[in-house]
Scaffold this active site. Structure first.
Site, short mmCIF file in Angstrom:
data_model
loop_
_atom_site.label_atom_id
_atom_site.label_comp_id
_atom_site.label_asym_id
_atom_site.label_seq_id
_atom_site.Cartn_x
_atom_site.Cartn_y
_atom_site.Cartn_z
N SER A 60 6.50 2.25 54.55
CA SER A 60 6.49 0.81 54.84
C SER A 60 7.36 0.55 56.21
O SER A 60 7.45 -0.74 56.73
CB SER A 60 7.38 0.05 53.96
OG SER A 60 8.80 0.54 53.91
N LYS A 68 12.79 -6.31 48.83
CA LYS A 68 13.05 -6.50 50.39
C LYS A 68 13.44 -7.97 50.81
O LYS A 68 14.06 -8.22 51.66
CB LYS A 68 11.65 -6.00 50.80
CG LYS A 68 11.53 -4.57 50.78
CD LYS A 68 10.23 -4.19 51.32
CE LYS A 68 9.95 -2.47 51.27
NZ LYS A 68 8.38 -2.06 51.63
#
Length: 771
Positions: A676, A719
């Site tokens: 990511s 996140k």
């Protein structure tokens, strides 16, 4: 048959009868009877003996005695010290009572006597022989009559006398004896005696058979008893002082009361039989005993009744846990279906999330809401397959696996069974425990779970398994496939404030011997603890900080004598010291070559600063910060993309030959990996090469391809929480993750601006300062 009439005294007998020619001793105690005897001594020593119909009557009348009796001769009288008279009488002839005279002192009677005809014909001879033959057979069977009696009887020539003598030796009832006495016809009398002897013979023959059968049974029982006593003696000599009898009896009762299935009960009794025969000192004896006790202690049929009240369950879950809506909803769904069907295989849930978010305590609340027993086993560090399946019984110190041990502890067949830290199992040369868990957690197989120690199938289908994990990536695919994954991301700041106020702080106050009157804490203080003293997805560290405040408050109250302590945002440092963290990790200003990425770790979401440095050189690409293979590949992909698009990005096409490029991710001691960081590395690289600064308030997540496409990522909720915690205001994420925005708490969505992108050009447009 001759007969004549005479008047003689009468003596009623109780339970006794005298035949003609019989000589008998009698004890006479009644006054009238004694007077009758004395009267008879005066009148030719003769007295009429007849039997009472009812022995309990002391003063019998004519109706109370039989009319047929025996005229007897009194041979001898002897007065005994107790006042009774012992008399010896000899039966003379049969006699029938004609008239009954009660003289007051004694009873007199007019009787008619009957003499037997001594003559005999051929039929009488035949009857005599038959009677003697039957009597001889009877004597042999009976063994109560001596052989001398038979030899005495054989010398008798008169048929009637022979019938009387034999009848006197037979164990007849008084009524039968009286019937023979009343039979005047000699042949008829002999017929009756023959019939009685024959019947007694059959009875004795049957008695003999029964006796032999009983004797055989007794012999067998005595033999078993003798052998058991011998075994006890041997066991005692070998050191088993008490013997096993009591122990075996106790185990047998326990097996009968354990409600085992028929096949398991049969095995238990078979093992008990083996145990009884093996000496206590044998090593196998202890193994068998241990096995039987495990079979007894396991729940086979005992179950708790589910409390199928959805509203009550919802109340309990809401009271014990704030937030965690998905888990609560799943439990309530299970309850609803259970209520409709009354039978449903236990679901296998896996609560995945960072430490401290309440996974274990949530499982406990589920058990409470269902009204089931709760049992927990920790799988962290388990690396032996026998920890799950048990050891073979042939091994020294063999035991069942943790699953069977947990079922014994639960005591019912339908507990809530918590498999804690299922992602921490490992494997080595002793086997793969995660593979052994496949059978436990497969709803199609666990109804016949096989433990190596128990050996027989055990039903786990009614158990509600709840597993917990921090990192799903370390759980093998086949095992993960068997579980329903419910992700618990972590708590937002407002949720943490609520949990601290309503759950953690009251709990710590109680544990430290305080109360609400002695200590108070402002909401702003709790918020500052969350912001400046903790950085976590869960609330474990927050609870520790609250415990620290309570300890220090207790010291102030006891040491300084203060009645009340109030914790505010101003005096918080007095309790906890200087802040551990700076609230909001966002950069203080826009910087060139520094981009903020969002990462998902086992401890929840986190922010990741990526730095790029350009220096003149020969085109070396250096990667530091303990990066994993995936992140190294992301950096290579970003580097190749920039080289292919150098002109469009207004970068010197030969930058890679003239400069050394160093990509660094701070906190080099912490391993970092995951798909990511692609767009973050690319943005930092482009910023460093173009000199354009990266906006300080922007965080980003997403993987990049060689053509600049942005690929979706996981853990968006975690996140986003970390971005909010770090003070960022804009998050750039892949367009394919738009569906995951619904999972983000509304309070976080309000504070963050989400930018959906599908290409790196869009990322640069939002991330870099200027055009």
């Amino acid at each position: 048959m001759n007969n004549n009439e005479i008047i003689v005294p009468l003596l009623p007998l109780r339970g006794l009868l005298v035949y003609p020619t019989m000589v008998l001793h009698l004890d006479v105690g009644r006054d009238k009877s004694i007077q009758a005897l004395e009267k008879s001594m005066v009148e030719e020593h003769k007295i009429f003996l007849t039997t009472q119909k009812d022995v309990s009557i002391d003063d019998p009348t004519e109706d109370d005695i039989f009319t047929m009796g025996t005229l007897t001769q009194v041979k001898q009288m002897l007065k005994l010290p107790n006042g009774t008279i012992r008399v010896l009488v000899e039966g003379l002839t049969r006699a029938r009572l004609k008239e009954f005279y009660d003289e007051g002192d004694y009873i007199s009677s007019k009787i008619e006597t009957f003499e037997d005809d001594p003559e005999k014909d051929v039929e009488s001879e035949a009857l005599m022989r038959t009677m003697l033959e039957y009597f001889e057979q009877y004597i042999k069977l009976s063994k109560k009559i001596s052989a001398e009696t038979y030899s005495t009887v054989t010398d008798i020539e008169e048929p009637g006398r022979l019938a009387d003598i034999i009848a006197s030796h037979l164990p007849l009832k008084l009524k039968e004896k009286q019937e023979i006495l009343e039979t005047l016809d000699i042949k008829e009398r002999m017929d009756k005696v023959i019939s009685i002897i024959n019947n007694e013979k059959e009875v004795l023959s049957l008695e003999k058979k029964i006796g032999q059968r009983v004797k055989r049974s007794m012999e067998r029982t005595q033999k078993e008893y003798y052998l058991r006593e011998q075994m006890k003696a041997i066991q005692k000599e070998l050191g088993d002082k008490e013997g096993k009898t009591g122990e075996v009896t106790s185990l047998k009762e326990k097996i009968e009361n354990a409600n085992m299935p028929a096949n398991i009960e049969e095995i238990a009794f078979k093992e008990l039989d083996r145990y009884e025969k093996i000496p206590s000192t044998s090593a196998e004896s202890a193994v068998i005993r241990n096995y039987i006790e495990w079979l007894i202690s396991l729940p086979w049929t005992k179950a708790t009744t589910d409390q199928l009240d959805i509203n009550r369950a919802e109340e309990i879950l809401e009271k014990d846990h704030y937030g965690l809506e998905k888990v609560k909803e799943r439990v309530l769904e299970y309850l609803a279906v259970q209520q409709l069907t009354q039978s449903l295989k236990g679901p296998i849930l896996c609560l995945a999330g960072p430490p401290g978010v309440g996974k274990t305590s949530l499982a406990r609340s589920v058990a409470k809401s269902l009204g089931r027993n709760f049992v927990r086993i920790s799988l962290g560090g388990v690396r032996d397959e026998s920890e799950i399946r048990g050891h073979r019984r042939t091994y020294v110190g063999a035991m069942p696996g943790r699953i069977i041990q947990g079922m014994k502890k639960a005591g019912t067949i339908n507990p809530v069974f918590l498999l804690d830290e299922i992602d921490k199992m490992s494997s080595d040369f002793r086997g793969d425990p995660s593979s052994a868990m496949l059978e436990v957690l497969d709803p199609e197989q666990n109804s016949t779970f096989s433990d190596h120690f128990i050996e027989e199938p055990y039903d786990l289908s009614k158990v509600m398994f709840i597993a917990t994990a921090n990192n799903l990536a370390t759980i093998p695919g086949p095992l993960r496939d068997r579980m329903e994954i419910i992700t618990i991301a972590g708590y937002t700041e407002p949720e943490k404030v609520h949990i601290a106020k309503d759950h953690l702080f009251p709990k710590q106050i109680e544990e430290h011997g305080l109360n609400k009157g002695k200590i108070q804490m402002r909401d702003e203080a709790i918020q500052n603890i969350i912001r400046y003293y903790t950085r976590e997805a869960g609330v474990r560290s927050l609870e520790r900080q609250l415990a620290t405040i309570c300890r220090k408050a207790a010291k102030i109250i006891v040491g300084e004598g203060r009645k009340r302590v109030v914790v505010t945002e101003k005096n918080l440092e007095e309790f906890l010291g200087k802040p551990n963290f700076r609230y909001g990790q966002a950069e203080l200003e826009d910087q060139v070559g520094v981009a903020t990425g969002l990462a998902y770790t086992a401890f929840g979401g986190d922010t990741l600063s990526i730095e790029v440095s350009i220096a003149p050189g020969k085109g070396k690409l250096v990667l530091t910060g303990k990066l994993g293979d995936v992140m190294k590949e992301s950096a290579q992909a970003a580097f190749s993309y920039i080289r292919s698009r150098a002109n469009e990005l207004k970068i010197d096409p030969e930058f890679n030959e003239k400069n050394d490029i160093h990509i660094h991710v701070p906190e080099g001691a912490v391993p970092k990996d995951g798909p990511s960081a692609g767009i973050t590395i690319a943005t930092a690289l482009i910023s460093a090469l173009t000199g354009r600064a990266v906006r300080k308030e922007v965080g980003m997540t997403g993987e990049i391809t060689l053509r600049g496409r942005v690929l979706p990522i996981g853990g968006l909720k975690e996140k986003s929480l970390s971005a909010n915690r770090a003070g960022l205001t804009k998050v750039i994420l892949p367009r394919d993750n738009e569906k995951d925005l619904d999972d983000i708490p509304e309070s976080v969505r309000k504070e963050l601006e989400f930018v959906l992108v599908s290409h790196l050009d869009e990322v640069l447009e939002h991330a870099l300062v200027g055009e």
